[in-house]
Design an enzyme around this catalytic site. Sequence first.
Site, mmCIF file in Angstrom:
data_model
loop_
_atom_site.group_PDB
_atom_site.id
_atom_site.type_symbol
_atom_site.label_atom_id
_atom_site.label_comp_id
_atom_site.label_asym_id
_atom_site.label_seq_id
_atom_site.Cartn_x
_atom_site.Cartn_y
_atom_site.Cartn_z
ATOM 1 C CB SER A 192 -0.916 -0.004 1.220
ATOM 2 O OG SER A 192 -0.149 0.235 2.377
ATOM 3 C CE LYS A 193 0.853 7.246 -2.532
ATOM 4 N NZ LYS A 193 1.464 6.969 -3.791
#
Length: 499
Positions: free
Chosen positions: A254-255
Amino acid sequence: MNGPVRVRYAPSPTGLPHVGNLRTALFNWLFARSRGGQFIVRIEDTDRTRLAQGAVEGILSGLRWLGIDWDEGPEVGGPHAPYFQSERLEIYQEAAQRLVEAGRAYRCYCSPERLREMRRQQAREKLSPGYDRRCLNITPKELEERRREGREPVVRFRMPDSGEITVDDIIRGEVTWRSELLDDFVILKSDGFPTYHLANVLDDHHMEITHVLRAEEWLSSSPRHLALYDALGLAPPRFGHLPMILGPDRSKLSKRHGATSTLEYKEMGYLPEALVNFMALLGWSLDDRTEIMNRDMLVESFSLERVVKAGAVFNLDKLEWMNGVYIRAMSHEELAGRVLAYWREYPPAEPPQPVDPAYLLSIIPLAQERLKTLEDAAERSAFFFRSELEYEPKGLALKGADAATTAAALERVLSIVEGRPVFNAEALEQDLRRLGAELGLSGRQLFGLVRVAVTGGKVSPPLFQTMEVLGRERCRRRIRGAIQALTGASGGAEPASAP
Ligand code: GLU
């Protein structure tokens, strides 16, 4: 399955494509190309609330950048056009109507408030969540009332009341669900748009998709899809759910693990061929050794049998290493061309653009070995392009000598630079070694000083090659500048003009 393989990449335009999305695209593409089949792009834009501006363009340009070409889809068209679901509403509405008529689906008038209350109650009573079929059992009188109230219904698919649904997944094997645990999901929303499930199933059928290869997160949708295929009297495609991509801490990528959008990697100076190679190994491998595989090798050797179930860790160090391998394998001309194109798209603070391509080409052999990304090229080559260098007097000091002595040594270097009939690395090395001996300076001392004078820093590519590439004029001007910095004199220096 007999006919040709037909696979699709069906992104929802809710944002820029991240590495996981394009890994799905890549595996589909590799599978199609390795089997002489077709690769289709279809835009699943039915969730109007989540559409993001520029997302379709971002998705397509991500594909183009990676060299993933599509046989049918946006821009190229094809026999099953349109390839945007929002332009295919009639197909879905007509099928929903058919399912209603056949008793396999029904209209539901429940308000969002009622559904919220239902969920709350289910949670309180620890019942399994899901629609309670209130509108399946609606009386004609109630129905009449709802209609009169002018409420727009949704259409829900009626899941079979009992029995099992088994997906024979190409990657995961057989996975089974009990139908009664799956609730009656919405297939058509009140605005007339289909949900993902209905549109996806119908399009895969109409577009003659043979294999659905998609991310693992969709596995739980597949029993619903199979039930829909069954109710519509359609033969389902084969399914294969690709392993999850994990960050270094083994949680879903994820980010917070850093860049996730593929175009960010482009901007960071990664090469598409390196990223393709790297992404192909996120869940697939040829064997337990082979890492570097170009596009042709990948197409030749890709197979679904070697896709694994276990999550694949995204290792940025490995991507960086791989990028370096691809950079080093390029010809100088190719790399110079790539750097120029990269600078055109992402102009660096330094060197100032545009640069002289021939000069850049002469610098490339000195920088190539150490480049990890195209982005590094600016930093590594900046000193070649500066019209003036800034010196820290300390950096110019010859060990144990005062400024005047150092300046005198540089004067001698200057006369070599000015007087050498042939200005190349070998000749410079010879002369400067001789000068060092004459001045009683070690190679390290004298060359270190010259390095700072001509590059402005202590680290650079090999000194004599660097001087050759800089050329006589630049070297001359820079050494004069260094002498000036040492003596504070301004006489003698030529005005700094671009070389
Ligand atoms: N539109 C879905 C997505 O965004 C497609 C899932 C599928 O391939 O069925 O990933």
